[in-house]
Motif scaffolding. Sequence first.
Motif, PDB file in Angstrom:
ATOM      1  N   CYS A  51       1.504  -9.097  -1.515  1.00 10.46           N
ATOM      2  CA  CYS A  51       1.791  -8.942  -2.940  1.00 10.46           C
ATOM      3  C   CYS A  51       0.613  -9.481  -3.743  1.00 10.46           C
ATOM      4  O   CYS A  51      -0.027 -10.450  -3.352  1.00 10.46           O
ATOM      5  CB  CYS A  51       3.068  -9.704  -3.280  1.00 10.46           C
ATOM      6  N   THR A  52       0.322  -8.853  -4.877  1.00  8.69           N
ATOM      7  CA  THR A  52      -0.841  -9.246  -5.670  1.00  8.69           C
ATOM      8  C   THR A  52      -0.582 -10.470  -6.541  1.00  8.69           C
ATOM      9  O   THR A  52      -1.506 -11.038  -7.089  1.00  8.69           O
ATOM     10  CB  THR A  52      -1.250  -8.109  -6.612  1.00  8.69           C
ATOM     11  N   ARG A  53       0.695 -10.832  -6.703  1.00 10.69           N
ATOM     12  CA  ARG A  53       0.980 -11.964  -7.579  1.00 10.69           C
ATOM     13  C   ARG A  53       2.264 -12.664  -7.152  1.00 10.69           C
ATOM     14  O   ARG A  53       2.997 -12.150  -6.317  1.00 10.69           O
ATOM     15  CB  ARG A  53       1.092 -11.516  -9.043  1.00 10.69           C
ATOM     16  N   THR A  54       2.506 -13.853  -7.731  1.00  9.16           N
ATOM     17  CA  THR A  54       3.795 -14.505  -7.556  1.00  9.16           C
ATOM     18  C   THR A  54       4.608 -14.213  -8.815  1.00  9.16           C
ATOM     19  O   THR A  54       4.098 -13.613  -9.767  1.00  9.16           O
ATOM     20  CB  THR A  54       3.646 -16.030  -7.396  1.00  9.16           C
ATOM     21  N   LEU A  79       1.625  -4.385  -2.368  1.00 11.81           N
ATOM     22  CA  LEU A  79       2.479  -4.054  -3.510  1.00 11.81           C
ATOM     23  C   LEU A  79       1.999  -4.854  -4.724  1.00 11.81           C
ATOM     24  O   LEU A  79       1.688  -6.034  -4.606  1.00 11.81           O
ATOM     25  CB  LEU A  79       3.941  -4.387  -3.190  1.00 11.81           C
ATOM     26  N   ASP A  80       1.953  -4.185  -5.852  1.00  9.01           N
ATOM     27  CA  ASP A  80       1.421  -4.816  -7.064  1.00  9.01           C
ATOM     28  C   ASP A  80       2.449  -4.742  -8.197  1.00  9.01           C
ATOM     29  O   ASP A  80       2.478  -3.764  -8.948  1.00  9.01           O
ATOM     30  CB  ASP A  80       0.119  -4.106  -7.483  1.00  9.01           C
ATOM     31  N   PRO A  81       3.296  -5.763  -8.314  1.00  9.71           N
ATOM     32  CA  PRO A  81       4.238  -5.771  -9.446  1.00  9.71           C
ATOM     33  C   PRO A  81       3.439  -5.967 -10.734  1.00  9.71           C
ATOM     34  O   PRO A  81       2.786  -6.991 -10.902  1.00  9.71           O
ATOM     35  CB  PRO A  81       5.137  -6.987  -9.169  1.00  9.71           C
ATOM     36  N   GLY A  82       3.484  -5.002 -11.614  1.00 11.72           N
ATOM     37  CA  GLY A  82       2.641  -5.019 -12.807  1.00 11.72           C
ATOM     38  C   GLY A  82       2.897  -6.223 -13.704  1.00 11.72           C
ATOM     39  O   GLY A  82       3.976  -6.793 -13.710  1.00 11.72           O
TER      40      GLY A  82
END
Length: 421
Positions: free
Chosen positions: A236-239, A193-196
């Motif tokens: 996930c792609t980021r924190t 999942l990649d929260p923009g």
Amino acid sequence: MKEALGCDYIINSWFYNMNTGKPVGNLKINGTVKANAGWNSYGLTWDDTDIRMEVIPDNGGKNYLSGVELLTPSKGPDARLSYDPAYGGTRGRSAVLLAGDYLILYCTGDGTADAKTPEAMRDDLVELGGQYANTAGLRALGLDSGGSSQCDFDGKKIYSSRRVAGYLAVWTKKAGNTDDTEDKPVSRKTVCLDPGHGPDTVNGSPDGTYKEKEFAWDMYTRISPLLEAHGVHTICTRTEDTNPSLTERANVSNKANATCYVSLHSNAAGNDGWYNASGLEIYTSQGPMTAQRNILASDLVNAFHAAGVSLRSSPIKHQMYTVLAKTDAPACLIEYGFHTSKEDVEKLKDSDYRDKLAEATAKGICTYLGVEWEETEVSELDKAVDKLAAAGLINSPDYWKAGDYSAENVRALLIKWAASL
Ligand SMILES: [Zn+2]
């Protein structure tokens, strides 16, 4: 967790903030930084195999974790330990010890005769490790301790009522099994999942009441547990407070060999001010519609349609966005609505509407993965507990969600109570 993972050994692990549950120190899992302390220290790191002690985050690999330095290249068996006073005292203790080719997990119960000071634990580890390797080469990291010290070592358990969210799971190869491809944990599907966007992005509604980065992160926190509850692993792609580059985001997915990749955004029209354009649309890199990425997009569109979400007139579009072009896995980018539309943004700000979007997203992904969707009692319970807590009627929502009570009908009562509000 041990049962769900099918691992042989499990032990509590990183330190976390008791109020927020979030990890503290340095922590990276499967290429994603989960906590960034802003300092370097000796910590454990590994890629796919070969756990080792290095200076992290600087020399860390795909996974790393910090803790209390017990035995490091600069701290021998007699060195003075340095740690936060809260770590001191005679308590249950957990640690990882590297001795030659051996990985040794150490755990003692809080409030038992085995409880130790950090120094006494270190002495234990030196003695233990000395049976397998030269003491100068021993490496050990202290993990979270006290009531957090818990483990299940092949059925031998140390247990406390505290719930910890961080743990290390270890799979061992069975005797006679020389094939590396066997003995892996039950193969689970992994969704990236990649929260923009991220902290430094300003995208939002013209009136300043809505920020896309916050919406994207919030959607991730809603979608991920729904997928996990259906046995789908998410990464996930980021924190919450990082903004990796688009290529880095694609790399997180590629390194984890994700089954599919879904990027979460909201849309904008025009240059500034409000516009009429509204509705949800999904991007993939390109046709044909028979390609896996477009099948994923279609499954998502069908799920949104079934949930009554308003869609753009042609909801699947193609664009060579970096995150779509550079991911190995079939990839989609969802624009959940326009934050430049007055009508859309009111919905996008609404918590119940976000739940609806999250559930439809998870359902669409499950359809694509061939995972049967079940309305789980747990998620229903979670919703009920959240509602009751928001109304100030119960405390400790995590306690009620975790089901730390004996009577089964308490669940049903909570759900009924919430429904009556
Ligand atoms: Zn965006």
